[in-house]
Write an enzyme that holds these catalytic residues in place. Structure first.
Site, PDB file in Angstrom:
ATOM      1  N   ASN A 125       0.876  -1.181   0.000  1.00 13.84           N
ATOM      2  CA  ASN A 125       0.000   0.000   0.000  1.00 13.84           C
ATOM      3  C   ASN A 125       0.911   1.229   0.000  1.00 13.84           C
ATOM      4  O   ASN A 125       1.508   1.554   1.024  1.00 13.84           O
ATOM      5  CB  ASN A 125      -0.885  -0.050   1.255  1.00 13.84           C
ATOM      6  CG  ASN A 125      -1.726   1.204   1.427  1.00 13.84           C
ATOM      7  OD1 ASN A 125      -1.784   2.056   0.540  1.00 13.84           O
ATOM      8  ND2 ASN A 125      -2.378   1.317   2.573  1.00 13.84           N
ATOM      9  N   TRP A 126       1.015   1.865  -1.152  1.00  9.05           N
ATOM     10  CA  TRP A 126       1.971   2.975  -1.287  1.00  9.05           C
ATOM     11  C   TRP A 126       1.474   4.252  -0.597  1.00  9.05           C
ATOM     12  O   TRP A 126       2.225   5.202  -0.453  1.00  9.05           O
ATOM     13  CB  TRP A 126       2.251   3.263  -2.758  1.00  9.05           C
ATOM     14  CG  TRP A 126       2.944   2.143  -3.495  1.00  9.05           C
ATOM     15  CD1 TRP A 126       3.283   0.908  -2.993  1.00  9.05           C
ATOM     16  CD2 TRP A 126       3.390   2.144  -4.863  1.00  9.05           C
ATOM     17  NE1 TRP A 126       3.895   0.155  -3.968  1.00  9.05           N
ATOM     18  CE2 TRP A 126       3.969   0.885  -5.122  1.00  9.05           C
ATOM     19  CE3 TRP A 126       3.332   3.080  -5.898  1.00  9.05           C
ATOM     20  CZ2 TRP A 126       4.512   0.551  -6.359  1.00  9.05           C
ATOM     21  CZ3 TRP A 126       3.873   2.751  -7.137  1.00  9.05           C
ATOM     22  CH2 TRP A 126       4.456   1.492  -7.365  1.00  9.05           C
ATOM     23  N   LYS A 127       0.214   4.263  -0.216  1.00  5.11           N
ATOM     24  CA  LYS A 127      -0.385   5.452   0.431  1.00  5.11           C
ATOM     25  C   LYS A 127      -0.098   6.701  -0.407  1.00  5.11           C
ATOM     26  O   LYS A 127      -0.009   6.601  -1.623  1.00  5.11           O
ATOM     27  CB  LYS A 127       0.101   5.574   1.879  1.00  5.11           C
ATOM     28  CG  LYS A 127      -0.140   4.274   2.679  1.00  5.11           C
ATOM     29  CD  LYS A 127       0.027   4.437   4.151  1.00  5.11           C
ATOM     30  CE  LYS A 127      -0.235   3.100   4.839  1.00  5.11           C
ATOM     31  NZ  LYS A 127      -0.124   3.178   6.283  1.00  5.11           N
ATOM     32  N   HIS A 139      -9.617   1.303   5.405  1.00  4.47           N
ATOM     33  CA  HIS A 139      -8.325   1.530   6.064  1.00  4.47           C
ATOM     34  C   HIS A 139      -8.527   2.507   7.215  1.00  4.47           C
ATOM     35  O   HIS A 139      -9.293   3.458   7.103  1.00  4.47           O
ATOM     36  CB  HIS A 139      -7.307   2.078   5.057  1.00  4.47           C
ATOM     37  CG  HIS A 139      -5.910   2.007   5.591  1.00  4.47           C
ATOM     38  ND1 HIS A 139      -5.442   2.896   6.527  1.00  4.47           N
ATOM     39  CD2 HIS A 139      -4.901   1.134   5.352  1.00  4.47           C
ATOM     40  CE1 HIS A 139      -4.188   2.567   6.836  1.00  4.47           C
ATOM     41  NE2 HIS A 139      -3.840   1.503   6.136  1.00  4.47           N
ATOM     42  N   GLU A 183      -6.788   4.830   8.260  1.00 11.70           N
ATOM     43  CA  GLU A 183      -6.499   6.235   7.925  1.00 11.70           C
ATOM     44  C   GLU A 183      -7.728   6.893   7.298  1.00 11.70           C
ATOM     45  O   GLU A 183      -8.019   8.061   7.540  1.00 11.70           O
ATOM     46  CB  GLU A 183      -5.275   6.298   6.994  1.00 11.70           C
ATOM     47  CG  GLU A 183      -3.993   6.009   7.773  1.00 11.70           C
ATOM     48  CD  GLU A 183      -2.858   5.430   6.950  1.00 11.70           C
ATOM     49  OE1 GLU A 183      -2.888   5.508   5.707  1.00 11.70           O
ATOM     50  OE2 GLU A 183      -1.919   4.880   7.571  1.00 11.70           O
ATOM     51  N   GLU A 198      -5.540  -4.955  10.729  1.00 11.70           N
ATOM     52  CA  GLU A 198      -4.480  -3.970  10.937  1.00 11.70           C
ATOM     53  C   GLU A 198      -4.702  -3.225  12.258  1.00 11.70           C
ATOM     54  O   GLU A 198      -5.440  -2.226  12.290  1.00 11.70           O
ATOM     55  CB  GLU A 198      -4.479  -2.950   9.800  1.00 11.70           C
ATOM     56  CG  GLU A 198      -4.254  -3.556   8.430  1.00 11.70           C
ATOM     57  CD  GLU A 198      -3.656  -2.548   7.457  1.00 11.70           C
ATOM     58  OE1 GLU A 198      -2.595  -2.855   6.894  1.00 11.70           O
ATOM     59  OE2 GLU A 198      -4.226  -1.462   7.291  1.00 11.70           O
ATOM     60  N   GLY A 241       2.526   1.985  10.899  1.00  9.41           N
ATOM     61  CA  GLY A 241       3.508   3.056  10.749  1.00  9.41           C
ATOM     62  C   GLY A 241       4.272   3.380  12.028  1.00  9.41           C
ATOM     63  O   GLY A 241       4.968   4.390  12.101  1.00  9.41           O
ATOM     64  N   SER A 301       3.279  -2.400  10.392  1.00  9.13           N
ATOM     65  CA  SER A 301       4.738  -2.495  10.580  1.00  9.13           C
ATOM     66  C   SER A 301       5.317  -3.856  10.194  1.00  9.13           C
ATOM     67  O   SER A 301       6.250  -4.348  10.844  1.00  9.13           O
ATOM     68  CB  SER A 301       5.132  -2.117  12.003  1.00  9.13           C
ATOM     69  OG  SER A 301       4.782  -0.766  12.261  1.00  9.13           O
ATOM     70  N   GLY A 332       2.713  -1.084   4.305  1.00  6.48           N
ATOM     71  CA  GLY A 332       2.898   0.312   3.922  1.00  6.48           C
ATOM     72  C   GLY A 332       4.372   0.629   3.757  1.00  6.48           C
ATOM     73  O   GLY A 332       4.969   0.423   2.698  1.00  6.48           O
ATOM     74  N   GLY A 333       4.994   1.114   4.818  1.00  8.83           N
ATOM     75  CA  GLY A 333       6.378   1.606   4.782  1.00  8.83           C
ATOM     76  C   GLY A 333       7.367   0.696   4.065  1.00  8.83           C
ATOM     77  O   GLY A 333       8.123   1.151   3.197  1.00  8.83           O
TER      78      GLY A 333
HETATM   79  P1  PGA Z   1       2.780   0.081   7.692  1.00 13.29           P
HETATM   80  O1  PGA Z   1       1.323   0.329   7.082  1.00 13.29           O
HETATM   81  O2  PGA Z   1       3.294  -1.182   7.080  1.00 13.29           O
HETATM   82  O3  PGA Z   1       3.579   1.287   7.273  1.00 13.29           O
HETATM   83  O4  PGA Z   1       2.625  -0.036   9.172  1.00 13.29           O
HETATM   84  C1  PGA Z   1       0.416  -0.722   6.937  1.00 13.29           C
HETATM   85  C2  PGA Z   1      -0.887  -0.244   6.390  1.00 13.29           C
HETATM   86  O5  PGA Z   1      -1.365   0.825   6.807  1.00 13.29           O
HETATM   87  O6  PGA Z   1      -1.475  -0.893   5.511  1.00 13.29           O
END
Ligand code: PGA
Length: 256
Positions: free
Chosen positions: A10-12, A100, A102, A172, A178, A218, A239-240
């Site tokens: 997930n490149w956000k 998600h 976010e 999640e 993150g 993470s 994500g990261g």
């Molecule tokens: P993260 O994000 O790997 O940076 O913790 C995961 C996500 O929000 O899908």
């Protein structure tokens, strides 16, 4: 029970055109070196503005599928700034991430809206990746399982068993996203097992055994092997660590 694992990046809100190109080129190269029969399903979720470019680069690479980070469930109309499923279908988008944390937290998306999106996505032949997860406060209060049951029950409302079997859930925990602080693998496995029990209660054990449930929060090359060794964890939403080709390829290898 054979559920094909998924490693989804997930490149956000990252990567302009040049950065997206560099990343997908690196992933394409890394994937070309791997044995497709042993690989998990690899999914990348760029921003809308990079979808065309990424689609164009991966379109002849069956080992990589495209996901969108969001969609509006309405077919068309006066929804300034939104993107429809028909637009996503131009790029052969296979998966759409919904729910998600976010988006739930920063954009006030409700369980009902997420359910509308899940239904619209499935009706258009795409697959939702439905995210759920608890806050640190909820975990400390011991209400994690009840909270997740509510989120999953509402997200799946009105969806047939056949469509649920195709769908993907991503567990999640919000406190792990993150933060560098991944949920303990055994606890993630337990929680995902609980989510599967919710699906069994709503549908049947057969349906629960088919739906793929990912862990996100993470995930790193150093955690993936232990996570993938858990019986309930069918892959990762990352994500990261998905933003660099080398670490994303390490994650794919960790799921082989
Ligand atoms: P993260 O994000 O790997 O940076 O913790 C995961 C996500 O929000 O899908």
């Amino acid at each position: 029970m054979s559920r094909k694992p998924i490693i989804a990046g997930n490149w956000k809100m990252n990567n302009n055109k040049a950065e997206a190109r560099e990343l997908i080129d690196g992933i394409m190269y890394g994937v070309s070196q791997l044995d497709g029969d042993k690989m998990p399903e690899v999914v990348v979720a760029p921003t809308y503005t990079a979808l065309w470019q990424v689609y164009d680069i991966i379109k002849n690479e069956p080992k990589i599928s495209l996901a969108a980070q969001n969609v509006n469930p309405n077919p068309s109309g006066a929804y300034t700034g939104e993107i429809s499923l028909s637009m996503l279908s131009d790029f052969k988008v296979k998966y759409v991430i919904i729910g998600h944390s976010e988006r739930r937290q920063m954009f006030n998306e409700s369980d009902e809206f997420i359910n509308q999106k899940a239904i619209a996505i499935l009706n258009s032949g795409m697959i939702p990746i439905i995210c759920c997860g608890e806050t640190l406060e909820q975990r400390e209060q011991g209400v994690t399982d009840v909270h997740l049951e509510g989120q999953i029950t509402k997200a799946l409302k009105g969806i047939s068993a056949a469509d649920v079997e195709k769908s993907v859930i991503a567990y999640e925990p919000i406190w792990a996203i993150g933060t560098g602080k991944s949920c303990d693998a055994a606890e993630a496995n337990r929680t995902i097992g609980q989510i599967r029990k919710v699906v069994a209660k709503l549908y049947s054990q057969a349906t629960a055994d088919k739906i793929r449930i990912l862990y996100g929060g993470s995930v790193k090359p150093s955690t993936i092997v232990e996570q993938m060794a858990q019986s309930e964890i069918d892959g990762g939403l990352i994500g990261g660590a998905s933003l660099k080709a080398d670490s994303f390829i390490e994650l794919i290898k960790g799921a082989m």
